[in-house]
Design a protein around this motif. Structure first.
Motif, PDB file in Angstrom:
ATOM      1  N   ALA A 186       0.861  -1.167  -0.111  1.00  0.00           N
ATOM      2  CA  ALA A 186      -0.086  -0.010   0.045  1.00  0.00           C
ATOM      3  C   ALA A 186       0.749   1.229   0.075  1.00  0.00           C
ATOM      4  CB  ALA A 186      -0.836  -0.024   1.275  1.00  0.00           C
ATOM      5  N   VAL A 187       0.206   2.417  -0.547  1.00  0.00           N
ATOM      6  CA  VAL A 187       1.157   3.636  -0.472  1.00  0.00           C
ATOM      7  C   VAL A 187       0.265   4.197  -0.068  1.00  0.00           C
ATOM      8  CG1 VAL A 187       1.948   5.260  -2.157  1.00  0.00           C
ATOM      9  CG2 VAL A 187       2.223   3.072  -2.719  1.00  0.00           C
ATOM     10  N   MET A 188       0.683   5.418   0.813  1.00  0.00           N
ATOM     11  CA  MET A 188      -0.137   6.470   1.279  1.00  0.00           C
ATOM     12  C   MET A 188       0.506   7.800   0.851  1.00  0.00           C
ATOM     13  SD  MET A 188      -0.239   5.780   5.518  1.00  0.00           S
ATOM     14  CE  MET A 188       1.634   5.853   5.778  1.00  0.00           C
ATOM     15  N   ASP A 217       6.003   6.402  -9.269  1.00  0.00           N
ATOM     16  CA  ASP A 217       7.490   6.199  -8.900  1.00  0.00           C
ATOM     17  C   ASP A 217       7.630   5.051  -7.993  1.00  0.00           C
ATOM     18  OD1 ASP A 217       8.127   8.356 -10.773  1.00  0.00           O
ATOM     19  OD2 ASP A 217       8.349   9.977  -9.047  1.00  0.00           O
ATOM     20  N   ILE A 218       6.858   5.065  -6.891  1.00  0.00           N
ATOM     21  CA  ILE A 218       7.038   3.930  -6.134  1.00  0.00           C
ATOM     22  C   ILE A 218       6.796   2.531  -6.708  1.00  0.00           C
ATOM     23  CG2 ILE A 218       6.395   2.620  -3.887  1.00  0.00           C
ATOM     24  CD1 ILE A 218       5.749   5.790  -3.019  1.00  0.00           C
ATOM     25  N   ASP A 231       4.657   5.285   3.401  1.00  0.00           N
ATOM     26  CA  ASP A 231       4.703   6.647   3.429  1.00  0.00           C
ATOM     27  C   ASP A 231       5.497   7.506   2.500  1.00  0.00           C
ATOM     28  OD1 ASP A 231       4.854   9.474   4.153  1.00  0.00           O
ATOM     29  OD2 ASP A 231       4.706   8.923   6.316  1.00  0.00           O
ATOM     30  N   GLY A 232       4.436   7.722   1.380  1.00  0.00           N
ATOM     31  CA  GLY A 232       4.911   8.354   0.158  1.00  0.00           C
ATOM     32  C   GLY A 232       5.998   9.476   0.667  1.00  0.00           C
ATOM     33  N   TRP A 235       9.311   7.987   1.643  1.00  0.00           N
ATOM     34  CA  TRP A 235       9.957   7.318   0.681  1.00  0.00           C
ATOM     35  C   TRP A 235      10.622   8.491  -0.324  1.00  0.00           C
ATOM     36  CZ3 TRP A 235       9.615   7.833  -4.681  1.00  0.00           C
ATOM     37  CH2 TRP A 235      10.009   6.880  -5.499  1.00  0.00           C
ATOM     38  N   ALA A 236       9.876   9.365  -0.572  1.00  0.00           N
ATOM     39  CA  ALA A 236      10.585  10.541  -1.228  1.00  0.00           C
ATOM     40  C   ALA A 236      11.634  11.095  -0.735  1.00  0.00           C
ATOM     41  CB  ALA A 236       9.499  11.576  -1.837  1.00  0.00           C
ATOM     42  N   ARG A 237      11.929  11.438   0.533  1.00  0.00           N
ATOM     43  CA  ARG A 237      12.941  11.944   1.232  1.00  0.00           C
ATOM     44  C   ARG A 237      14.312  11.030   1.212  1.00  0.00           C
ATOM     45  NH1 ARG A 237       8.758  13.993   4.485  1.00  0.00           N
ATOM     46  NH2 ARG A 237       9.025  12.352   5.915  1.00  0.00           N
TER      47      ARG A 237
END
Length: 240
Positions: A186-188, A217-218, A231-232, A235-237
């Motif tokens: 799952a992605v938030m 992207d994930i 946690d999107g 993940w981005a950080r």
């Protein structure tokens, strides 16, 4: 993990607008064929035309999470014409009344949200599992934080997404335990301005396009994420 030589085909539910449409667009730009699931044929076909005008290979598929017959029909269509499906993105959902205290909900109101946000996606996942398993595919659930918060507390929405999260992790454990070549996570994406929240804006809010690209992207990051609830923003950080 999915092999690189296979056809890249995905079903995205709720792809007629908002985050779902932007996930479809981002996957399409990355070379995927996208089946755009929507409950309203007019809106779904309009979204498909817009995506095609942008050079994306898109196809409309009727998916109404409150109507199990449409889910069975969609699975039948995929089994007949899209047996190369490799990705299911369970994005579609409804919020219920986001401003009402939980104790004011009727069972009927809560049931509608649960059926749309949990039972429908579960049934669609179950129906498509044989095709996804045959292709070493993935199931990606779009979700929200469900932990204690005084600032974000939409009762029906959080209850349904908590069940969604449990489904994600429990199925992932079962896939691993029984050696099924499929993963689920799952992605938030975080706070996003969409129709679902009345197009709310504020500090830290993403546009639907930003959230859709983040989810894509994930999905495309080349890593295994089975059982994870990502946690999107985090993940981005952490991603170079």
């Amino acid at each position: 993990m999915m092999s690189a030589h296979m056809t890249k085909k995905a079903l995205v539910t709720g792809a007629n607008k908002g985050i779902g449409k932007q996930v479809a667009a981002a996957l399409g730009r990355a070379g995927w064929t996208v089946l755009c699931g929507a409950r309203d044929p007019g809106r779904g076909e309009a979204a498909v035309r817009e995506l095609r005008d942008a050079g994306i290979d898109a196809v409309f598929l009727k998916v109404d999470l409150l109507d199990m017959d449409t889910l069975r029909a969609a699975a039948g269509e995929i089994g007949s014409h899209h047996r190369d499906l490799r990705l299911l993105v369970n994005n579609a959902g409804i919020p219920g009344d986001m401003g009402k205290p939980g104790y004011e909900f009727s069972v009927e109101e809560l049931r509608t949200v649960m059926e749309t946000n949990f039972f429908g996606p579960f049934e669609l996942t179950r129906l498509l599992l044989p095709v996804l398993e045959a292709n070493g595919g993935r199931i990606v659930n779009v979700t929200i934080p469900t932990q204690l918060s005084e600032f974000f507390n939409p009762f029906a929405y959080k209850v349904s997404k908590a069940a969604f999260g449990t489904m994600t992790q429990s199925l992932g454990v079962d896939f691993r335990k029984h050696g099924k070549p499929v993963e689920i996570f799952a992605v938030m994406p975080g706070a996003t301005t969409t129709d679902l929240n009345g197009n709310s804006t504020g500090r830290g809010f993403k546009t639907a396009a930003q959230a859709g690209q983040l989810i894509a992207d994930i999905i495309l990051d080349g890593r295994e994420h089975n059982c994870e609830i990502i946690d999107g923003g985090m993940w981005a950080r952490q991603t170079p």
